[in-house]
Design an enzyme around this catalytic site. Structure first.
Site, PDB file in Angstrom:
ATOM      1  N   GLU A 152      11.349  -1.601   1.211  1.00 11.83           N
ATOM      2  CA  GLU A 152      10.527  -0.515   0.673  1.00 11.83           C
ATOM      3  C   GLU A 152       9.203  -0.491   1.431  1.00 11.83           C
ATOM      4  O   GLU A 152       8.514  -1.514   1.542  1.00 11.83           O
ATOM      5  CB  GLU A 152      10.297  -0.737  -0.834  1.00 11.83           C
ATOM      6  CG  GLU A 152       9.501   0.380  -1.474  1.00 11.83           C
ATOM      7  CD  GLU A 152       9.681   0.451  -2.989  1.00 11.83           C
ATOM      8  OE1 GLU A 152      10.586  -0.224  -3.537  1.00 11.83           O
ATOM      9  OE2 GLU A 152       8.907   1.193  -3.628  1.00 11.83           O
ATOM     10  N   ARG A 153       8.880   0.689   1.954  1.00 10.60           N
ATOM     11  CA  ARG A 153       7.652   0.866   2.744  1.00 10.60           C
ATOM     12  C   ARG A 153       7.615  -0.076   3.955  1.00 10.60           C
ATOM     13  O   ARG A 153       6.549  -0.577   4.351  1.00 10.60           O
ATOM     14  CB  ARG A 153       6.384   0.651   1.912  1.00 10.60           C
ATOM     15  CG  ARG A 153       6.376   1.329   0.575  1.00 10.60           C
ATOM     16  CD  ARG A 153       6.511   2.808   0.613  1.00 10.60           C
ATOM     17  NE  ARG A 153       6.590   3.369  -0.734  1.00 10.60           N
ATOM     18  CZ  ARG A 153       6.918   4.632  -0.987  1.00 10.60           C
ATOM     19  NH1 ARG A 153       7.238   5.460  -0.009  1.00 10.60           N
ATOM     20  NH2 ARG A 153       6.949   5.068  -2.218  1.00 10.60           N
ATOM     21  N   LYS A 276       6.020  -7.727 -11.354  1.00 13.91           N
ATOM     22  CA  LYS A 276       5.560  -6.352 -11.614  1.00 13.91           C
ATOM     23  C   LYS A 276       6.234  -5.943 -12.917  1.00 13.91           C
ATOM     24  O   LYS A 276       7.463  -5.801 -12.962  1.00 13.91           O
ATOM     25  CB  LYS A 276       5.979  -5.439 -10.469  1.00 13.91           C
ATOM     26  CG  LYS A 276       5.726  -3.950 -10.690  1.00 13.91           C
ATOM     27  CD  LYS A 276       6.152  -3.134  -9.451  1.00 13.91           C
ATOM     28  CE  LYS A 276       5.950  -1.642  -9.650  1.00 13.91           C
ATOM     29  NZ  LYS A 276       6.334  -0.857  -8.441  1.00 13.91           N
ATOM     30  N   GLU A 280       5.984   1.693 -13.085  1.00 13.94           N
ATOM     31  CA  GLU A 280       6.884   2.476 -12.231  1.00 13.94           C
ATOM     32  C   GLU A 280       8.354   2.143 -12.490  1.00 13.94           C
ATOM     33  O   GLU A 280       9.130   1.912 -11.569  1.00 13.94           O
ATOM     34  CB  GLU A 280       6.531   2.263 -10.755  1.00 13.94           C
ATOM     35  CG  GLU A 280       5.121   2.706 -10.434  1.00 13.94           C
ATOM     36  CD  GLU A 280       4.771   2.656  -8.959  1.00 13.94           C
ATOM     37  OE1 GLU A 280       5.351   1.832  -8.239  1.00 13.94           O
ATOM     38  OE2 GLU A 280       3.903   3.439  -8.552  1.00 13.94           O
ATOM     39  N   ARG A 313       1.026  -8.841 -11.516  1.00 10.72           N
ATOM     40  CA  ARG A 313       0.354  -7.676 -10.912  1.00 10.72           C
ATOM     41  C   ARG A 313      -0.369  -6.818 -11.946  1.00 10.72           C
ATOM     42  O   ARG A 313       0.166  -6.534 -13.027  1.00 10.72           O
ATOM     43  CB  ARG A 313       1.351  -6.831 -10.138  1.00 10.72           C
ATOM     44  CG  ARG A 313       1.828  -7.548  -8.906  1.00 10.72           C
ATOM     45  CD  ARG A 313       2.838  -6.714  -8.183  1.00 10.72           C
ATOM     46  NE  ARG A 313       2.269  -5.923  -7.111  1.00 10.72           N
ATOM     47  CZ  ARG A 313       2.564  -4.658  -6.885  1.00 10.72           C
ATOM     48  NH1 ARG A 313       3.350  -3.993  -7.697  1.00 10.72           N
ATOM     49  NH2 ARG A 313       2.065  -4.029  -5.848  1.00 10.72           N
ATOM     50  N   ARG A 329      -5.817   7.596 -14.311  1.00 10.80           N
ATOM     51  CA  ARG A 329      -5.003   6.429 -13.950  1.00 10.80           C
ATOM     52  C   ARG A 329      -5.870   5.243 -13.518  1.00 10.80           C
ATOM     53  O   ARG A 329      -5.494   4.084 -13.712  1.00 10.80           O
ATOM     54  CB  ARG A 329      -4.060   6.839 -12.817  1.00 10.80           C
ATOM     55  CG  ARG A 329      -3.339   5.703 -12.165  1.00 10.80           C
ATOM     56  CD  ARG A 329      -2.296   6.238 -11.228  1.00 10.80           C
ATOM     57  NE  ARG A 329      -1.888   5.257 -10.260  1.00 10.80           N
ATOM     58  CZ  ARG A 329      -1.074   5.502  -9.246  1.00 10.80           C
ATOM     59  NH1 ARG A 329      -0.596   6.723  -9.074  1.00 10.80           N
ATOM     60  NH2 ARG A 329      -0.734   4.561  -8.400  1.00 10.80           N
ATOM     61  N   ASP A 358      -4.085   3.158  -5.353  1.00 15.77           N
ATOM     62  CA  ASP A 358      -2.913   2.644  -4.636  1.00 15.77           C
ATOM     63  C   ASP A 358      -3.113   2.671  -3.128  1.00 15.77           C
ATOM     64  O   ASP A 358      -2.566   3.542  -2.453  1.00 15.77           O
ATOM     65  CB  ASP A 358      -1.689   3.507  -5.029  1.00 15.77           C
ATOM     66  CG  ASP A 358      -0.377   2.871  -4.596  1.00 15.77           C
ATOM     67  OD1 ASP A 358      -0.399   1.710  -4.177  1.00 15.77           O
ATOM     68  OD2 ASP A 358       0.659   3.544  -4.694  1.00 15.77           O
ATOM     69  N   GLU A 380      -4.866  -7.833  -3.702  1.00 13.84           N
ATOM     70  CA  GLU A 380      -3.660  -7.412  -2.981  1.00 13.84           C
ATOM     71  C   GLU A 380      -4.068  -6.399  -1.916  1.00 13.84           C
ATOM     72  O   GLU A 380      -4.649  -5.359  -2.210  1.00 13.84           O
ATOM     73  CB  GLU A 380      -2.662  -6.795  -3.963  1.00 13.84           C
ATOM     74  CG  GLU A 380      -1.343  -6.408  -3.303  1.00 13.84           C
ATOM     75  CD  GLU A 380      -0.281  -5.937  -4.305  1.00 13.84           C
ATOM     76  OE1 GLU A 380      -0.139  -6.559  -5.383  1.00 13.84           O
ATOM     77  OE2 GLU A 380       0.399  -4.946  -4.001  1.00 13.84           O
ATOM     78  N   GLU A 386       1.464   2.000   4.491  1.00 11.51           N
ATOM     79  CA  GLU A 386       2.191   2.998   3.696  1.00 11.51           C
ATOM     80  C   GLU A 386       1.494   4.362   3.669  1.00 11.51           C
ATOM     81  O   GLU A 386       2.130   5.396   3.885  1.00 11.51           O
ATOM     82  CB  GLU A 386       2.363   2.470   2.269  1.00 11.51           C
ATOM     83  CG  GLU A 386       2.960   3.492   1.335  1.00 11.51           C
ATOM     84  CD  GLU A 386       3.070   2.993  -0.107  1.00 11.51           C
ATOM     85  OE1 GLU A 386       2.824   1.809  -0.365  1.00 11.51           O
ATOM     86  OE2 GLU A 386       3.420   3.826  -0.960  1.00 11.51           O
ATOM     87  N   GLU A 504      -9.433   8.228   8.439  1.00 14.83           N
ATOM     88  CA  GLU A 504     -10.046   8.722   7.199  1.00 14.83           C
ATOM     89  C   GLU A 504     -10.534  10.153   7.387  1.00 14.83           C
ATOM     90  O   GLU A 504     -10.333  11.013   6.525  1.00 14.83           O
ATOM     91  CB  GLU A 504     -11.217   7.822   6.792  1.00 14.83           C
ATOM     92  CG  GLU A 504     -11.915   8.298   5.520  1.00 14.83           C
ATOM     93  CD  GLU A 504     -13.092   7.429   5.109  1.00 14.83           C
ATOM     94  OE1 GLU A 504     -13.673   6.766   5.983  1.00 14.83           O
ATOM     95  OE2 GLU A 504     -13.424   7.411   3.910  1.00 14.83           O
TER      96      GLU A 504
END
Ligand code: GCV
Length: 827
Positions: A152-153, A276, A280, A313, A329, A358, A380, A386, A504
């Site tokens: 993943e990613r 985790k 999600e 996490r 969020r 994220d 982290e 990603e 950016e």
């Protein structure tokens, strides 16, 4: 100890290199023989067994001295009395063999002592992994490898350790990875995805974990694993099946206790678990109305007899309703974790992403670092890019990470740097540290591009010593990975240090987050996906205003999660830095920044400036021809050319989107005004038809052309009306996953270039390195949009420019526009 050797060499080599050796190339030093007399002649490795890191350090020293200086040294495993030796071992073993030392520093776990002035030269560790004292005890990588072999990613091929649900038999690459990690001070690897799978816990896979641990142990790198919270009810083959996964249920406690014991039988030094939960779609304790702390402590207690730790996490959030002005969020971590401070067992570490959302291109430091002083904390970071170009855009991340690590949260109005919180120093914890999501794959470059490896190197170096300077780390890496030629060091430094600001600027400035497609690939531009979703990455952009109001006075209250000094700074628009303005405030597009510019004009200006900077990277890289090996030179040149083209796609998409929504003109008259472009849909079409692109801003003039069918060729032609001269001809087209269309460009039927749209993604392949690894798109959109340029073409007014597109698979040879660019102009 491998690190010592790595740093002692800065050799040059122009021989072809695949990237596999990364910064541990031990490239021969010109005139290396002249150093022979001043180098030791013997290596004494005071190891306890051949599986010991000390043994490996001895071998590395031998290999390095041979390879760099051409000096052959024997390795002995006890004191041989020779004065011309390098001794490597633990302090205890050294003392036994050579007697006590005066003046050795107080070493902590993993720390080392290096003396080149003594005879023998001493490299002595507190333990067998030793190297200078690290800042924090936990320096792990997280790998999001799935058991089926996908990652993943991950943007560099398949998993090095999983395939078809099991752990592979050939772990050569795993050992090589451990060697690289050891050299930068990483001490554990969590080998499977945080979106975990219960079948990791079959007896066969537990045995496999033992094999992984065995190949990494000699490098001092431990194994950790991610757990699937509801494993007890998942029918794991070879384990008892329960009807509950309630963390307080006795049968569940017993289940995890037993599984943990089984794992430790195979992996006696397992580092611990990563969890985790309730995030999600991952199951967690909230299902049973148990707290996240009760969930974490379930694993903590199972690990305690074995000395393992739980990385739990903080990335927990619920779906939200955007029409609720106060929903946010970014508040979720505080809501979930702050009330639990003090309830986590001593061997639990709360693993906190650097920002509250994220891994965006810029976020403020997560306020959670300031809100759980009684708990152990780790930061982290994401090495895999990603949201930052997926290794197809060069983005050197250390400067971004430093903005967070060096940020002072001012807890109790005292210095509270994030790096001091995660090291444990600020709140007096002995546990804490770093988790880096790396996602190495089977590709020789490890993570998908040669230059992106600077991020893995920097991650390890910062986890070891977060006070290091980003550019210092970078130059260390360049000298080791390429060579010490000053122009090589200078050029790579300039490109890398300008890369995050440039990215950016063209992907979302002023704290707007990376304006990518958050519902699909996370790669190309698609700002409207941020809003009108339940995911809470909102920008709240409408026709007149933009930004999240996170103030306490009028917004979501997020700013108030920081300690008072910081909260006051972000609460007040006048003291909020421009680069986080839209993170904290909802303003008119005409709001004036501290710079004196309006928000909307700054958007336009910075997106143009960022893309302009990205154009220079390819040109600068070209100056390295002959100064580094051709293999890496051409591979990176290919990526820089791609980035130059895709940065224009980003620039135009974001500028057009906000121009469209705000209706405010760019005072410099660039947005929507492209005098050098010939829109494909305005050419004379035969077998091609116009196609309205979604999202609209991903195509110039919102429109592309596609062939009338997927099996018939199309032609687009037009007569050149610009003055005769020499031009660069750029063609913007779309390279979808699922087809390799072919294009031929001609002037008066004389071909000036042809190409196949096959910038293939990895997807289950181990193709050569000149392949883009980003998550592919099957659509004609901002991910698949790309550009090819033919330089220095002689063009006469009245010439017929023609493009013939032959579709393939699902790809209807899509074309956006052709730019006829007078030399030096880019558009
Ligand atoms: C492993 C983001 C990523 C997911 C990732 C998740 C996480 O949402 O897009 O791929 O899942 O973060 O960090 O858990």
């Amino acid at each position: 100890m491998i690190r010592f050797l790595a740093l002692s060499l800065c050799a040059s080599s122009a021989a072809a290199e695949s990237g596999l050796a990364a910064w541990l190339r031990y490239a021969p030093l010109q005139g290396g023989e002249s150093y022979h007399s001043s180098l030791p002649s013997h290596i004494v490795a005071l190891n306890t067994s051949s599986a010991s890191p000390v043994y490996v350090a001895g071998q590395e020293l031998q290999q390095g001295l041979q390879s760099i200086y051409g000096k052959q040294c024997n390795v002995h495993h006890s004191s041989n009395g020779a004065s011309s030796s390098i001794v490597v071992g633990t302090l205890d073993e050294y003392t036994k063999a050579y007697g006590s030392l005066n003046n050795t520093p107080d070493l902590i776990e993993d720390g080392y002592w290096l003396s080149t002035e003594s005879s023998p030269v001493q490299i002595l560790g507190k333990n067998e992994r030793g190297a200078f004292n690290p800042n924090a005890p936990v320096r792990w990588t997280n790998e999001w490898d799935n058991l089926d072999g996908s990652i993943e990613r991950g943007f560099a091929g398949n998993s090095n350790w999983f395939a078809n649900g099991v752990i592979v038999s050939n772990l050569t690459r795993t050992a090589e990875y451990a060697r690289l990690l050891a050299s930068i001070g990483i001490n554990a690897v969590v080998v499977n995805n945080v979106n975990a799978n219960a079948s990791l816990l079959t007896p066969q896979n537990i045995e496999g974990l033992g094999r992984i641990a065995d190949v990494m142990r000699p490098y001092g790198v431990q194994v950790g694993i991610s757990l699937y919270f509801s494993s007890p009810i998942s029918g794991v083959k070879g384990q008892a099946n329960l009807t509950t996964f309630d963390p307080l249920d006795e049968s569940v406690v017993t289940w995890w206790t037993n599984v943990t014991s089984q794992i430790y039988q195979q992996v006696p030094d397992m580092a611990g678990y990563l969890v985790k939960a309730n995030s999600e779609g991952q199951p967690g304790p909230l299902t049973y109305n148990r707290t996240l702390a009760q969930g974490a402590n379930l694993f903590a207690k199972a690990l305690q007899p074995h000395g393992g730790i739980v990385m739990f996490r903080a990335f927990v959030y619920n779906n939200l309703n955007e029409t609720d002005w106060y929903a946010d969020r970014a508040n979720a971590q505080i809501q979930f974790f702050k009330p639990l401070d003090g309830e986590f067992d001593f061997n639990v570490i709360i693993q906190i992403k650097y920002g509250p959302i994220d891994f965006q291109v810029r976020e403020p430091a997560s306020p959670l670092f300031a809100n759980i002083p009684k708990s152990n904390a780790a930061i982290e970071l994401q090495v895999t890019q990603e949201y930052l170009g997926q290794q197809c855009h060069l983005v050197y991340l250390a400067p971004l990470w430093k903005t967070i690590l060096d940020f002072d949260l001012r807890v109790d109005n005292e210095s509270s740097l994030v790096r001091d919180v995660v090291s444990g120093q600020r709140f007096n914890h002995s546990l804490g540290g770093y988790a880096g999501v790396v996602n190495v794959g089977t590709n020789d470059t490890w993570i998908g591009s040669h230059m992106a490896m600077s991020n893995l190197y920097a991650y390890g170096r910062l986890a070891w010593d977060p006070t290091l300077d980003s550019q210092y780390i970078l130059q260390e890496w360049i000298r080791l990975t390429f060579n010490a030629d000053q122009s090589v060091v200078n050029t790579m430094t300039q490109i890398s240090m300008e890369s995050w600001p440039a990215y950016e600027n063209y992907s979302g400035n002023l704290g707007e987050q990376t304006l990518t497609d958050i519902l699909y690939t996370h790669f190309g531009p698609n700002p409207q996906t941020q809003d009108n979703t339940v995911w809470g990455q909102w920008t709240r952009a409408d026709h007149t205003t933009i930004g999240m109001d996170r103030t306490v006075s009028n917004g979501t209250g997020f700013a108030g999660n920081y300690p008072p000094e910081i909260a006051a700074m972000y609460e007040n628009i006048a003291t909020t830095p421009d680069n986080l303005l839209l993170w904290f405030h909802h303003v008119n597009y005409t709001h004036l920044l501290h710079s004196g510019e309006t928000v909307i004009q700054d958007f336009y200006d910075q997106h143009y400036a960022g893309a302009a900077t990205a154009q220079t990277f390819a040109t600068m890289w070209e100056s390295l021809k002959g100064k580094i090996d051709d293999e890496r030179y051409y591979d990176q040149l290919f990526r820089q050319v791609y980035q130059a083209g895709h940065s224009l796609v980003w620039r135009d998409a974001i500028s057009n989107f906000y121009h469209n929504i705000s209706g405010i003109l760019d005072v410099a008259n660039r947005v929507g005004n492209h005098p050098y472009r010939i829109e494909a849909e305005s050419m004379q079409l035969d077998g091609y038809k116009p196609y309205t692109v979604i999202p609209f801003e991903a195509a110039s003039n919102y429109t592309a052309i596609v062939t009338s069918s997927n099996t018939t060729t199309g032609t687009a032609q037009t007569m050149i009306t610009c003055p005769s001269g020499t031009y660069d001809i750029a063609v913007n087209y779309f390279d979808q996953f699922g087809g390799d269309s072919h294009f031929v460009v001609s002037l008066n039927n004389v071909t000036i270039g042809e190409w196949t749209a096959n910038l293939k993604p990895w997807i289950g392949s181990s193709e050569g390195p000149r392949v883009l690894g980003h998550t592919p798109s099957i659509y004609i959109d901002g991910h698949s949009a790309t550009r090819i340029t033919f330089s220095n073409v002689t063009v006469a007014k009245g010439d017929m420019l023609k493009i013939v597109g032959t579709p393939n698979g699902i790809e209807p040879a899509p074309l956006d526009y052709v730019s006829l660019l007078p030399l030096g102009i880019v558009d």
